[in-house]
Design an enzyme around this catalytic site. Structure first.
Site, short mmCIF file in Angstrom:
data_model
loop_
_atom_site.label_atom_id
_atom_site.label_comp_id
_atom_site.label_asym_id
_atom_site.label_seq_id
_atom_site.Cartn_x
_atom_site.Cartn_y
_atom_site.Cartn_z
CE LYS A 1 -6.62 -3.42 10.78
NZ LYS A 1 -6.06 -2.24 10.30
NE ARG A 2 -6.21 -9.83 1.12
CZ ARG A 2 -6.07 -10.02 0.54
NH1 ARG A 2 -5.68 -8.70 -0.60
NH2 ARG A 2 -5.05 -11.10 0.12
CE LYS B 1 -3.68 -6.40 6.47
NZ LYS B 1 -2.94 -4.90 6.73
CE LYS C 1 -9.96 3.92 3.50
NZ LYS C 1 -9.43 3.01 2.94
CG HIS D 1 3.41 0.72 -0.86
ND1 HIS D 1 1.93 1.59 -0.62
CD2 HIS D 1 3.34 1.26 -1.73
CE1 HIS D 1 1.73 2.81 -1.34
NE2 HIS D 1 2.40 2.19 -2.46
CB THR E 1 -5.37 3.76 4.12
OG1 THR E 1 -5.88 2.55 3.75
CG2 THR E 1 -4.11 4.71 3.52
C1 26W Z 1 4.02 -8.84 -4.24
C2 26W Z 1 3.00 -9.15 -3.87
C3 26W Z 1 2.20 -8.60 -2.86
C4 26W Z 1 1.49 -7.38 -3.54
C5 26W Z 1 0.94 -6.73 -2.80
C6 26W Z 1 3.48 -7.23 -2.28
C7 26W Z 1 3.02 -6.41 -1.45
C8 26W Z 1 1.80 -5.25 -2.12
C9 26W Z 1 1.42 -4.38 -0.97
C10 26W Z 1 2.89 -3.20 -1.15
C11 26W Z 1 0.29 -4.27 -0.56
C12 26W Z 1 -0.57 -3.57 0.31
O1 26W Z 1 -1.41 -3.53 0.10
N1 26W Z 1 0.50 -2.76 1.27
C13 26W Z 1 -0.11 -1.48 2.61
O2 26W Z 1 -0.12 -0.63 1.40
C14 26W Z 1 -0.84 0.48 1.96
C15 26W Z 1 -0.80 1.48 1.43
O3 26W Z 1 0.42 2.43 1.46
C16 26W Z 1 -0.69 0.48 3.65
O4 26W Z 1 -1.38 1.37 3.78
C17 26W Z 1 -0.84 -0.40 4.47
O5 26W Z 1 0.29 -0.78 5.61
C18 26W Z 1 0.88 -1.46 3.83
O6 26W Z 1 0.07 -2.64 3.87
#
Ligand code: 26W
Length: 811
Positions: A544-545, A550, A656, A356, A652
């Site tokens: 968003k975050r 971003k 929406k 992701h 995503t």
């Molecule tokens: C280890 C810490 C950590 C925690 C969460 C690293 C990475 C993450 C996730 C991968 C972050 C995340 O939410 N990524 C998002 O995933 C969405 C669903 O696929 C995408 O639409 C977003 O672009 C992406 O930033």
């Protein structure tokens, strides 16, 4: 679909209320009324749940298990009622009892066990699997505290714990009889038994994993799948009273706390990895409990362990559950006594992995020493996987040591989870076309050339049931009136809406629906913050975050620029705009927190300046979460998707917003590209660097933010505004942002994209000037959003990865 009428529902509800509360409905609080309704609905679901499970046992269909550290479900009352097909009659029944269903729905605590995109995607996928008749279940952690609650105090983010279970959770069922033991630490005893080398973990610590099951209802199809979340407890909950007399009572409690800490709290870091022991424990805890229970269940109904991969698919959501690979190996080797080769074949065939993010700082890698101590047997297995993998590489890439060491699973003192996930699975996918191309050609290119067939794309999607039917009922009704109800089961039918976009009457209705949604949101804003916003202004939204990539800062800078222009020329003719932000910053992410302060300071300045009073307003909404998103998105005119190209894997919320009839202003990043391809260039506003340009700067350098600062007066002025007291008496307040843009050469190309962003916003203004055409554009976006339903995505996973496509084809 359950068959129930208004009167029987009323009767059931009153009875349920009495049973739970021992008093009459009228005498109850709203919270008690919500809880009783939730329990009643769960009772209704129970029968279909049982039937679904029985059916799965009888047919022996392949079961999919979606393993994820995060599930961001939001609220369940409204969506369950909708899926059961009884939301309308429930509303009427309650009305006759003088109860407002919306009010009860609003009382539900969000189930916020996720950070953002990845967790919400998992929730949309569960919804689509159930609605498409796919036997697909979630497996995760029942965090006692979810994602923190955000308050904005004096313009700054303050984090409060999210004690979401405080008043109980009507949706879950504890299944103590289905508990599993998870083993940590100790040593591995090796002995030869009957001529075979065996491994036994000894002197370990046992932890009890208790499952809590939540029903996941499909849309009007009588399917109820399961989300199983695990909670940690000491194996024995009884205090040892003899130790009490020895003065060790507190020790026993300390021990209990240390065990329970495993499922205590969700890590609030998104896209940033920290090698915390507790996080590693969390990962192994739920993966081990989940796999043991899956294999146990499998063996109850299947005699041949060698066919496990034909009956089970395990999908890992990012690398967080990658220990599923060595854990399945451990079960097959140590408990089922399979050979390495057989165990490996089954494991690889069973497991698939989604990436992701390409942000380097998000890549999980665990220090070997820490890993070995906590998971000695799992480490041995990973070591063996690595040995065999590297041997293959040596034979294939003779003398190419750099390449081999890049591809190793264990190297430089770390266990690299992404490499393990790629090697141990049969499928690796990205979440949008561009993202997958970057994985193949850049981030994971070594692996792509080794296993070209493993790599594939699955562009993300969102469930149109929550994000259209439930959150925007008026728009859903207009769609039903025009194109019929078919789009609910077949979201691609939304394309038929395009035919209606030459009908000014329909366009007028679209406009009214949006206006109504904006009026509702304006009331919410006024109620929460006491700020009056004009529903006739453009609602220009970035939610968003909060993260540097971003680029909320880019959005801030153009607002600052617009403000400067308005101050200079108060009579400037512009479309009034309301800039709405919401989002949480990771508690340790200084720059992101500074960005929130900038947004609130700009809001403070602008909202209190009489010169621009009727033209622009800035709102930072607190505590962004699923239920707030459901209110903001249907009220949005302009969707801001402005990440630095190549950095947003998919996004995503972009989907929406379009589904709810917003125009998108976007960089060619993530799924924005595919949105553009769908709606065509004239129905989206694109700006900024392309992927190749960004990659070129990364590879060859040549970017200087100072040059831009010195050559563009607008930019110089707003950057100076950050530190000249315009937005704060404390001139150092925004130093972190200032430095990131100038001193550290603007890693995310904010200044580089500024001019093109401003021009893009001017195009938005022009488009908004022609009201009918604007409505038509919004309509085109709605009509073309069907492809971004997670039903499409899940069908692709089912056919392309899991091999469980048989059932939905009959729909
Ligand atoms: C280890 C810490 C950590 C925690 C969460 C690293 C990475 C993450 C996730 C991968 C972050 C995340 O939410 N990524 C998002 O995933 C969405 C669903 O696929 C995408 O639409 C977003 O672009 C992406 O930033």
């Amino acid at each position: 679909m359950i068959y129930i009428n208004k009167n029987s529902l009323k009767k059931d509800y009153k009875r349920k209320f009495l049973e739970i509360n021992g008093k009459e409905l009228e005498d109850g609080t709203k919270e008690q009324q919500y809880e009783a309704l939730g329990s009643l609905i769960r009772d209704y679901v129970a029968k279909e749940w049982l039937n679904t499970n029985n059916k799965y046992k009888e047919t022996g269909e392949k079961q999919v298990y979606y393993f994820s550290m995060e599930f961001l479900l939001g609220r369940l009352l409204g969506s369950s009622l909708m899926n059961l097909g009884i939301r309308d009659i429930c509303r009427e029944a309650l009305l006759e009892l003088n109860i407002d269903l919306d009010e009860l729905e609003n009382l539900e605590q969000d189930q916020g066990l996720g950070n953002g995109g990845l967790g919400r995607l998992a929730a949309c996928f569960l919804d689509s699997m159930a609605s498409l008749n796919i036997p697909g279940h979630g497996c995760g952690i029942r965090y006692k505290y979810g994602f923190f609650e955000q308050k904005i105090i004096d313009g700054k983010q303050v984090e409060l714990s999210d004690n979401w279970l405080r008043s109980g959770n009507v949706w879950e069922i504890q299944k103590r009889d289905k508990s599993e033991i998870v083993k940590f630490g100790g040593d591995v005893k090796m002995e030869t038994i009957d001529g075979k080398l065996t491994f036994t973990q000894v002197n370990y610590e046992s932890i009890l994993a208790i499952p809590y099951d939540t029903p996941i209802t499909g849309y009007e199809n009588e399917v109820v799948n399961t989300l199983r979340l695990w909670s940690a407890e000491p194996v024995s909950n009884e205090f040892d009273f003899s130790s009490f007399s020895r003065g060790e009572f507190l020790k026993a409690i300390e021990y209990k706390n240390s065990v329970e800490s495993i499922s205590l709290v969700l890590y609030p870091e998104d896209s940033f990895y920290e090698g915390k022991i507790l996080r590693l424990k969390q990962q192994y805890f739920f993966v081990s409990a989940g796999l043991q229970s899956i294999v146990r269940h499998y063996k109850k109904y299947n005699s041949n362990i060698y066919e496990l991969d034909e009956k089970i698919s395990i999908h890992i959501n990012d690398t967080h559950p990658t220990l599923a690979i060595p854990e399945l190996m451990r079960i097959l080797l140590d408990e089922e006594k399979l050979s390495w080769e057989e165990a490996w074949r089954i494991t690889q065939n069973t497991i698939s992995y989604t990436n992701h993010t390409i942000l380097a700082e998000a890549l999980e890698k665990w220090p070997i020493n820490m890993f070995k101590k906590i998971l000695p047997r799992i480490y041995m297995i990973i070591h063996e996987i690595n040995e065999r993998h590297c041997k293959d590489l040596w034979n294939k890439y003779i003398g190419q040591w750099d390449k081999i060491s890049r591809m190793a699973i264990i190297a430089d003192g770390f266990v690299r989870m992404a490499n393990l996930a790629i090697v141990g699975s049969h499928s690796v996918n990205g979440v949008a076309k561009l993202h997958t191309e970057i994985l193949k050609k850049k981030e994971m290119s070594d692996f792509y050339y080794l296993y070209p067939n493993k790599f594939n794309n699955k562009t993300n999607g969102i469930t149109h049931r929550r994000w259209l039917l439930k959150s925007n009922p008026d728009l859903a009704n207009l769609l039903k009136e025009t194109i019929g109800e078919g789009f609910i089961k077949h979201p691609m039918d939304l394309l038929n809406f395009e035919k209606y976009l030459s009908d000014n009457n329909v366009l007028g209705k679209l406009r009214n629906i949006k206006l109504n949604n904006k009026v509702k949101l304006s009331k919410e804003i006024y109620g929460s913050y006491g700020i009056k916003v004009d529903p006739n202004s453009i609602f220009d939204v970035q939610v968003k975050r909060i993260h540097a990539y971003k680029r909320q800062t880019l959005n801030c800078l153009r607002i600052m620029d617009l403000y400067n222009k308005l101050i200079e020329n108060p009579n400037m003719d512009i479309n009034p705009r309301t800039f709405i932000f919401a989002g949480k910053a990771a508690p340790g992410y200084i720059l992101a927190k500074n960005t929130i302060e900038l947004i609130t300071s700009i809001a403070n300045k602008i909202n209190n300046d009489p010169i621009v009073k009727d033209k622009i307003k800035v709102i930072m909404m607190e505590n962004y979460r699923v239920s707030l998103a459901e209110k903001i998105i249907p009220a949005t005119d302009l969707s801001e998707q402005i990440s630095t190209t190549t950095k947003e894997a998919s996004g995503t919320s972009n989907m929406k917003f379009m589904m709810n009839g917003a125009l998108t202003i976007a960089t060619l990043d993530g799924a924005n590209i595919e949105i553009k391809d769908e709606v065509k260039e004239e129905n989206i506003v694109i700006f900024g660097l392309t992927a190749n340009e960004v990659l070129d700067y990364h590879n060859n350098g040549g970017y200087s933010s100072w040059d831009i600062y010195n050559s563009d007066n607008r930019i110089k002025r707003i950057i100076d505004n950050l530190v000249d007291g315009t937005y704060s008496y404390d001139r150092e307040k925004f130093r972190a942002i200032y430095d990131s843009l100038l001193k550290y050469n603007d890693e995310f190309f904010v200044l580089k994209d500024f001019d093109s962003y401003i021009r893009a916003q001017e195009i938005v203004n022009e488009l908004y000037g022609n009201k009918l055409n604007w409505q038509r554009i919004c309509g085109v976006n709605i009509a073309h959003s069907g492809i971004f339903s997670s039903d499409r995505t899940i069908k692709e996973y089912a056919t392309g990865i899991w091999g469980s496509d048989v059932l939905y084809k009959n729909l």
